[in-house]
Design an enzyme around this catalytic site. Sequence first.
Site, PDB file in Angstrom:
ATOM      1  N   HIS A 208     -69.442 -17.621 -32.575  1.00 25.90           N
ATOM      2  CA  HIS A 208     -68.015 -17.837 -32.367  1.00 25.90           C
ATOM      3  C   HIS A 208     -67.716 -19.298 -32.712  1.00 25.90           C
ATOM      4  CE1 HIS A 208     -64.157 -17.404 -29.923  1.00 25.90           C
ATOM      5  NE2 HIS A 208     -64.232 -18.705 -30.196  1.00 25.90           N
ATOM      6  N   HIS A 235     -68.829 -11.628 -23.693  1.00 22.47           N
ATOM      7  CA  HIS A 235     -67.686 -12.069 -24.498  1.00 22.47           C
ATOM      8  C   HIS A 235     -66.827 -13.126 -23.816  1.00 22.47           C
ATOM      9  CE1 HIS A 235     -68.888  -8.922 -27.139  1.00 22.47           C
ATOM     10  NE2 HIS A 235     -68.581  -7.971 -26.285  1.00 22.47           N
ATOM     11  N   ARG A 297     -51.880 -21.795 -27.720  1.00 22.04           N
ATOM     12  CA  ARG A 297     -51.783 -22.651 -26.524  1.00 22.04           C
ATOM     13  C   ARG A 297     -52.912 -23.665 -26.569  1.00 22.04           C
ATOM     14  NH1 ARG A 297     -56.431 -20.257 -24.439  1.00 22.04           N
ATOM     15  NH2 ARG A 297     -56.410 -18.006 -24.607  1.00 22.04           N
TER      16      ARG A 297
END
Length: 650
Positions: A208, A235, A297
């Site tokens: 990731h 996750h 955000r």
Amino acid sequence: MLDSVLIANRGEIACRIIKTARRLGLRTIAVYSDADRQALHVRMADEAVHIGPAPSAESYLVGERILAAAKVTGAAAIHPGYGFLSENADFAEACAKAGIVFIGPSANAIRAMGLKDGAKTLMEGAGVPVVPGYHGEKQDPEFLKRKAYEIGYPVLIKAVAGGGGKGMRRVDKAIDFEAALASARREAQSAFGDPRVLIEKFILNPRHVEIQVFGDGKGEAVHLFERDCSAQRRHQKVLEEAPAPGMSAETRAAMGAAAVAAAKAVNYGGAGTVEFIADGSGPLRPDGFWFMEMNTRLQVEHPVTELVTGVDLVEWQLRVASGEGLPLAQEEIRLAGHAIEARLYAEDPDNGFLPSTGRLELLMLPEGEGIRIDTGVEAGAEVSPHYDPMIAKVIAHGATREEALERLSRQFGVTWVAGPKSNLAFLAALVDHPEVRAGGFDTGLVDRDLDGLTGGAVSEATIAAAVATLVAGHTPHEEAATGWIDPFAENDAFQLSGPRVSGLKVTVDGQMRDLPVRWRDGQPVPDGQEGDGADIPGIAAWSGDAVWALEGGRAVKVALVDQLARTVEAEGGKAAIPAPMHGKVIAVSVAAGDAVERGDRLAVVEAMKMEHAITAPRDGIVEAVLVAEGAQVDQGAPVVRLREEAEEGA
Ligand code: ADP
């Protein structure tokens, strides 16, 4: 520059935003629920407005209440932090309508990126690589199964409205597809009220890697390099670092350009993150990463970017929201050193990582060299079941990855949490894991090696040291003033100068245990404890009149079984009835003057969500009720005093 900002959030992120806003001279306004009256963010802000009961659905998530608070206090802007209303397009719109600046992107940009399917279509159009898969309208199971076959197993079913790993299922074989689809849809429906899914190729050895972007809302955007968040459990991110291990200049440029294209495609304003999944089967490559989603955000892990770039992202947010341009051009943004963040949670790794709530009896979070701590709690605060149980983010910065990891590892050696269980020992094991040290691991590492990263216990020797500390009988109140004791230095618990005890039956986290004892100079010595205690692997510390044994990031509460009796004696004779454990008085059933019979309920104390009735040990008259409903009581504290038996007949 804006003159004031209301922070529509709580905890560490509210505190972190207040710090920067204050430095820039803005008036800061906090909001709080019933559960947060005493919270740090409320005390830090210039003003604070109460917005409702503890459940966030009745307070932090209610847009109208936040807007009303902003109007009452004359706030020029609202910073939503992360979570809660931060990615709520309707709320962003309502702010605009009320003439209050929403610190974040436009409602349109939030909507465009809000659903994974639409975002992927948009990204394909902008030339950003997306994970191969199906993200169209059709949802019938037969059709989706055919798509899965075409994509090729293994595949990942993902909720279109997904977040936090919910509604996500990996499927390895066609035969498992229907069941996985049904369960993903059920979870998506209950979590997001939207059962729709998309199908993606499951990238083997996935890493990731995400890119921090920043847009001015007028068509310009830059990136502030990558963060590698491959250390995940189910996750969910556990560690985040920048730069990504093994990242080449070429791949960084390709990812940065793709992320900037993504931001520009929605005319992005403010801080955002473009998440990519990368092929981790070899070194990162310019053609080996794919768009997953964009988070519109500020992210939890933004501090690692701040430490390697020297940029204060909240300052940038406030400047851009004030109408200023981007503070730096792309070529002026530099990368220096390495930073790693660990998320310290009140949860129990030895019990499925279930959130653990309650009062933080001890909390030591020193800020050593190259260490930044972002937290919203202090010792004595309650970890509430209503919110995310994060205690702090511990972020290390160093010239190299090795130095940053070494600093983080050392930091865990001087960090202590007691009260709720924490993941401290798990984090400490993780940063010392050989694969983490080597870098470049995939997202499956933590789950694969969970057994090696959890388990373990506080040693007998440390528990015995805690018992010796208890036996030495330091008055808790003295210790509370100084906070910490070193049982082996000036207090020298091993001289055991305190009151005699009849035996050493103890409880460890409430479980009865027999500790082997020997006697020395007429005093009990826990077995194996003699000398200066240099060989004790942990420490003991007082909190109230409990002692905690702390070792390797773990903490257990140690009590002498006969301590109750001793405390009670000191507090007014046998007539006082003690609280059986630390907890909250949720009911008082008697008043002074009441006649009670043996076994009658006097009061109820709640601890760990369980209720314990305190009953009368004999018939008698209540002389005094020593606690009020709602009060916290320590174990052994007198709750009710009965009249001395001799007085009764009179
Ligand atoms: P959520 O929004 O629910 O957090 P994401 O789409 O951001 O879901 O994915 C969360 C994590 O799931 C990623 O960080 C990665 O570890 C894993 N993941 C997502 N997509 C894939 C994929 N196609 N192949 C392998 N792993 C994936």
